[in-house]
Design an enzyme around this catalytic site. Structure first.
Site, PDB file in Angstrom:
ATOM      1  N   ASP A 202       0.840  -1.201   0.000  1.00  0.00           N
ATOM      2  CA  ASP A 202       0.000   0.000   0.000  1.00  0.00           C
ATOM      3  C   ASP A 202       0.874   1.249   0.000  1.00  0.00           C
ATOM      4  OD1 ASP A 202      -2.459   1.331  -0.006  1.00  0.00           O
ATOM      5  OD2 ASP A 202      -2.576   1.397   2.178  1.00  0.00           O
ATOM      6  N   ASN A 207       1.929   6.790   3.498  1.00  0.00           N
ATOM      7  CA  ASN A 207       2.743   5.785   4.186  1.00  0.00           C
ATOM      8  C   ASN A 207       4.237   5.979   3.963  1.00  0.00           C
ATOM      9  OD1 ASN A 207       0.600   4.405   5.361  1.00  0.00           O
ATOM     10  ND2 ASN A 207       0.303   3.095   3.574  1.00  0.00           N
ATOM     11  N   ASP A 219       3.594   1.681   8.194  1.00  0.00           N
ATOM     12  CA  ASP A 219       2.301   0.987   8.094  1.00  0.00           C
ATOM     13  C   ASP A 219       2.325  -0.163   7.086  1.00  0.00           C
ATOM     14  OD1 ASP A 219      -0.249   0.168   8.431  1.00  0.00           O
ATOM     15  OD2 ASP A 219      -1.218   1.974   7.638  1.00  0.00           O
TER      16      ASP A 219
END
Length: 327
Positions: A202, A207, A219
């Site tokens: 992701d 992030n 994360d």
């Protein structure tokens, strides 16, 4: 009839503090909620003025074994001096903790800002960061975490949307037609299992944090097995071919300082983008019972949202047939 409260509704500031203090910390102030919907994440500081991020995992989403694999990858990366936020471990070496039915982990706070994707130096640094991550992550495989399988994931997302009452009759017919067409297109663009490595999963700007050209990746909640390009394509945001080629060139030049990249994977970008679009709406539908979602995404309940979503999927079907700038 009053519905049962969502588990996260019981996460009062007092309970959050009690959970962290049960690990041996003393918190002189209250936690500050960070922008997170899948889990609940809070910024706090202890009596030694150290700043921490505590993550309360969504009940029922991941097994303990899957969370331990997330943490194990972070420890591998940290031991290789890759800039990530590895979770804190107690005296027994445990990084996943339990408190009153919740599972939580404590991470050192990573300060900084998101990179600028129009800045070539930032793009080169991001490529280096992901290349360093993949140099470590490609040495082994996940056994418990998901494997990105576009056709199966798209089909599951389609069923989640169709099972609800979100679409009117016209929209339902249109959504069924376009989602089935996209699944057929995804089947043509799929990859073999040996292309998958452990990835962050992701890699959007929220992030990645840092200053100047020094960034850290945070994360890893969505880490999975997928092609390396999964951690690169979201940084290719330009809307014109020259700018897109600049982004790609800087990103891959930085990446290949540490890890080889198979250029054939660029042909999978539109398949991954398609999958993300399909799964995002299904995710909103699946999480609607969490009161945070209607508050944050009220437009999902409108007909306009689903009309726009169907139009976006139609445009993506054309992109799958003729990927931009890859000829």
């Amino acid at each position: 009839m009053v519905s049962d409260p969502h588990p996260f509704d019981t996460l009062s500031p007092q309970r959050i503090v009690a959970a962290v203090e049960s690990l041996g910390f003393f918190l002189p102030g209250e936690p500050f909620a960070l922008n997170s919907y899948e889990n609940r994440v809070f910024l706090l500081h202890d009596d030694e003025r150290r700043r921490w991020v505590v993550k309360f995992y969504r009940p029922g989403r991941w097994s303990d074994a899957q969370i331990h694999e997330e943490h194990a990858l972070l420890f591998e990366l940290a031991e290789a001096d890759v800039p990530v936020a590895a979770p804190w471990r107690d005296a027994r070496g445990e990084s996943l903790h339990h408190f009153e039915g919740f599972r939580l982990a404590l991470f050192p706070h990573v300060p900084g800002q998101a990179p600028e994707l129009e800045n070539p130096a930032h793009l080169f640094a991001l490529g280096e960061l992901i290349g360093r991550v993949h140099t470590v992550s490609s040495r082994a495989a996940f056994r418990e975490r998901p494997v990105v399988a576009p056709v199966a994931m798209a089909a599951r997302s389609r069923e989640q949307v169709l099972a609800g009452g979100w679409l009117n009759r016209r929209q339902r017919q249109a959504y069924l037609r376009i989602s089935e067409a996209l699944e057929k297109a995804l089947a043509r663009d799929t990859w073999s299992g040996d292309a998958a490595i452990r990835v962050h999963g992701d890699c959007h700007l929220g992030n990645i944090l840092g200053r100047d050209e020094h960034f850290a990746l945070v994360d890893f909640d969505d880490c999975c097995m997928a092609p390396a390009v999964q951690d690169l394509w979201m940084m290719l945001t330009a809307q014109s071919e020259p700018e897109w080629q600049m982004q790609l060139s800087e990103l891959l030049e930085g990446y290949e300082q540490y890890h080889d990249f198979d250029r054939r994977q660029l042909g999978w970008i539109e398949a991954l983008r398609t999958l993300r679009l399909i799964r995002h709406s299904a995710w909103l539908v699946a999480r609607w019972e969490d009161p945070a979602f209607p508050r944050a995404f009220p437009w999902v309940a409108s007909e306009d949202y689903w009309d726009q979503h169907i139009r976006t999927l139609e445009q993506q079907r054309l992109a799958l047939e003729s990927p931009r700038w890859l000829a």
